[in-house]
Design a protein around this motif. Structure first.
Motif, short mmCIF file in Angstrom:
data_model
loop_
_atom_site.label_atom_id
_atom_site.label_comp_id
_atom_site.label_asym_id
_atom_site.label_seq_id
_atom_site.Cartn_x
_atom_site.Cartn_y
_atom_site.Cartn_z
N ALA A 46 1.61 6.89 -6.90
CA ALA A 46 0.62 7.95 -7.16
C ALA A 46 1.18 9.32 -6.80
CB ALA A 46 -0.66 7.66 -6.39
N TYR A 47 1.97 9.40 -5.74
CA TYR A 47 2.52 10.68 -5.31
C TYR A 47 3.59 11.16 -6.29
CZ TYR A 47 4.96 14.13 -2.43
OH TYR A 47 5.55 15.29 -1.97
N VAL A 48 4.46 10.24 -6.75
CA VAL A 48 5.53 10.64 -7.67
C VAL A 48 4.95 11.03 -9.03
CG1 VAL A 48 7.56 9.79 -8.93
CG2 VAL A 48 7.27 9.26 -6.50
N ARG A 49 3.97 10.32 -9.51
CA ARG A 49 3.37 10.63 -10.82
C ARG A 49 2.50 11.89 -10.78
NH1 ARG A 49 -0.01 8.10 -13.22
NH2 ARG A 49 0.75 8.00 -15.38
N GLY A 108 0.83 -1.21 0.00
CA GLY A 108 0.00 0.00 0.00
C GLY A 108 0.85 1.25 0.00
N MET A 109 1.98 1.22 0.73
CA MET A 109 2.89 2.35 0.72
C MET A 109 3.50 2.55 -0.66
SD MET A 109 4.34 4.83 2.35
CE MET A 109 3.98 4.45 4.06
N ILE A 110 3.85 1.47 -1.36
CA ILE A 110 4.43 1.59 -2.70
C ILE A 110 3.40 2.15 -3.68
CG2 ILE A 110 5.46 0.30 -4.60
CD1 ILE A 110 6.69 -1.59 -2.61
N TRP A 111 2.14 1.68 -3.58
CA TRP A 111 1.10 2.23 -4.46
C TRP A 111 0.89 3.72 -4.19
CZ3 TRP A 111 -0.19 -0.05 -8.67
CH2 TRP A 111 -0.26 -1.45 -8.76
N ARG A 117 -11.62 0.61 -7.64
CA ARG A 117 -10.24 1.05 -7.88
C ARG A 117 -9.59 0.05 -8.83
NH1 ARG A 117 -11.21 1.28 -2.47
NH2 ARG A 117 -11.28 3.37 -1.55
N VAL A 118 -9.18 0.53 -9.99
CA VAL A 118 -8.59 -0.33 -11.01
C VAL A 118 -7.34 0.34 -11.56
CG1 VAL A 118 -10.72 -1.48 -11.67
CG2 VAL A 118 -10.08 0.67 -12.79
N ILE A 119 -6.38 -0.47 -11.99
CA ILE A 119 -5.16 0.05 -12.58
C ILE A 119 -5.40 0.33 -14.06
CG2 ILE A 119 -4.25 -2.24 -13.11
CD1 ILE A 119 -1.47 -1.19 -12.39
N THR A 120 -4.75 1.38 -14.57
CA THR A 120 -4.89 1.76 -15.97
C THR A 120 -3.69 1.27 -16.77
OG1 THR A 120 -3.82 3.91 -15.57
CG2 THR A 120 -6.23 3.79 -15.32
N ASP A 121 -3.85 1.29 -18.09
CA ASP A 121 -2.76 0.84 -18.96
C ASP A 121 -1.73 1.91 -19.23
OD1 ASP A 121 -4.39 2.46 -20.37
OD2 ASP A 121 -4.68 1.09 -22.07
N LYS A 122 -1.84 3.11 -18.65
CA LYS A 122 -0.88 4.19 -18.83
C LYS A 122 0.18 4.21 -17.73
CE LYS A 122 -3.23 5.72 -22.35
NZ LYS A 122 -2.68 5.60 -23.72
N CYS A 123 0.26 3.14 -16.93
CA CYS A 123 1.17 3.11 -15.78
C CYS A 123 1.97 1.81 -15.81
CB CYS A 123 0.38 3.23 -14.48
SG CYS A 123 1.39 3.27 -12.99
N TRP A 162 -6.95 13.95 -16.75
CA TRP A 162 -5.72 13.27 -16.25
C TRP A 162 -6.01 11.77 -16.10
CZ3 TRP A 162 -0.75 14.59 -15.58
CH2 TRP A 162 0.06 13.74 -14.80
N THR A 163 -5.04 10.98 -16.59
CA THR A 163 -5.17 9.52 -16.47
C THR A 163 -4.24 9.04 -15.36
OG1 THR A 163 -5.62 9.31 -18.84
CG2 THR A 163 -5.00 7.29 -17.64
N PRO A 164 -4.79 8.67 -14.20
CA PRO A 164 -3.93 8.25 -13.08
C PRO A 164 -3.45 6.82 -13.27
CG PRO A 164 -6.19 8.15 -12.41
CD PRO A 164 -6.20 8.68 -13.83
N CYS A 165 -2.54 6.42 -12.38
CA CYS A 165 -2.07 5.02 -12.40
C CYS A 165 -3.16 4.09 -11.91
CB CYS A 165 -0.82 4.89 -11.54
SG CYS A 165 -0.11 3.21 -11.55
#
Length: 412
Positions: free
Chosen positions: A100-103, A93-96, A143-149, A114-117
């Motif tokens: 999100a914070y770095v991007r 959870g910290m890595i996720w 909550r789902v992951i996108t293909d732009k990350c 905006w397309t988030p991770c």
């Protein structure tokens, strides 16, 4: 005037027979042994009374971490189980959240351009929940992951693989912990006392085992060891030396079909460590007999082992076990109320060596039963007493007849 003068009077104590004196001394020795605390090597419930101290190479426990976790107590095992999963979820959870914070996803919350991770990830709590959903494969769909990350895709693969490994390790550990056959040994019972008596003309040490369950132990076998410190001829002292007691491993009697309670017999012969031990010596001995019953559990196929022990004060000389098996209408019934009961029987108090020497001097065959010899002597004594009673009855009858004759003559 007469005066009472006290004169010293010596009161002699009645001289007791030799056997009575020995019994009295044995009773005193038994009381002294009862006062002393008996240090067991194996307790009655089967737990070994040995603690490892000053173990410096503790890293060896971590080389076999699976067995270490299984051997832990339940409270520590459950604590580690919860801790491992919680730490894993928090770590990913910290890595996720860092991704999100770095991007810059947290700065564009609500921006449709905006397309988030990860969609709908707006803080650490939501990142922690997404980590739980990913590792446990819940997939609520919010909550789902996108293909732009691409970094998120790599992290998803890593968490899925590591999550499967953690699940296999922890669930396997809990399964082995639950399915351990230690509790199966609770229904394998041993008699509270061992006995020594004559069986087939031989002095034998016996104890009884039983199984309370209807599902039986497969390939059951029994072993017995004598735990006694000894000193070698060279002066070396060996504490708690272990000596095997033959309970039938040369004849196959140690392999049991444990459907009903069985009496395990150790014949005291010249190869037995009890060869020179008599009843009086047994009360003074510092020894312990450890009995081990092992086999496979019929329901699970896992190996089960039950243990118990007998110290010198728990060995009854001149006793036998009471029968527990009765024939009912179409089946056999075991009365476990009488499982631990014993009854006294005629047994010489001498050692097996002395008994063999007496048998040899008397010219009796080896298979001659000492008990039958004692019974014959008792029968002879009973017959002599009956003959004496019959003679006295005849004499009294003759006397009564003479008196009656005299009275009749006087009347005439």
């Amino acid at each position: 005037m007469e005066q009472d003068v006290e004169s010293p009077i010596t009161i002699r104590q009645p001289k007791l027979p030799k056997q009575a004196r020995e019994d009295f001394c044995n009773q005193g020795a038994d009381k002294e042994r009862a006062k002393r605390k008996i240090q067991r090597y194996v307790r009655k419930d089967g737990k070994c009374n040995v603690h490892n101290g000053n173990v410096r190479e503790t890293y060896r426990y971590f080389t076999d971490i699976f067995t270490t976790l299984v051997d832990l107590k339940w409270r520590f095992n459950l604590f580690i189980f919860v801790l491992v999963y919680t730490v894993t979820w928090l770590f990913f959870g910290m890595i996720w959240w860092l991704i999100a914070y770095v991007r810059g996803d947290l700065e564009h919350i609500g921006d449709n351009q905006w397309t988030p991770c990860v969609n709908n990830l707006n803080g650490f709590v939501s990142a922690f929940l997404f980590s739980i959903e990913t590792e446990t494969t819940i997939g609520y769909g919010y909550r789902v992951i996108t293909d732009k990350c691409p970094e998120g895709i790599v992290l998803l693969l890593v968490q899925s693989v590591l999550g499967s490994i953690v699940n296999a390790f922890m669930v396997g550990c809990m399964f082995v912990k639950i399915s351990q056959p230690k509790k199966r040994a609770e229904t394998l019972v041993f008699s509270t006392h061992a006995v020594i008596s004559i069986r087939d003309g031989k002095l034998c040490l016996m104890f009884r085992v039983g199984d309370l369950r209807n599902s039986h132990i497969v390939e059951a076998s029994i072993k017995a060891k004598l735990i006694k410190s000894k000193q070698t001829k060279e002066g070396e002292f060996i504490p708690l030396n272990q000596t095997d007691l033959n309970v039938g491993y040369d004849t196959g009697d140690d392999r049991l079909f444990l459907v009903s309670p069985l009496i395990i017999c150790h014949e005291i012969n010249e190869h037995s460590p009890f060869w020179d031990i008599s009843k009086s010596h047994l009360a003074k001995e510092e020894l312990e007999i450890v009995v081990i019953l092992e086999g496979m559990v019929e329901a699970t196929g896992m190996t089960c082992q039950a243990r118990s022990s007998y110290v010198a004060s728990e060995i009854q000389w001149g006793y036998r076990f009471s029968p527990v098996l009765t024939l009912e209408d179409g089946f056999y019934e075991v009365d476990y109320n009488s499982f631990h009961e014993t009854y006294e029987t005629n047994t010489p108090p001498c050692s097996a060596r002395e008994m063999a020497e007496m048998t040899t001097r008397a010219g009796m065959p080896v298979s001659w039963s000492i008990t039958s010899k004692l019974n014959e002597q008792a029968e002879l004594e009973t017959e002599e007493q009956e003959e004496k009673r019959s003679h006295s009855h005849r004499d009294q009858t003759e006397q009564n007849g003479d008196v009656a004759n005299v009275e009749s003559e006087s009347k005439v």
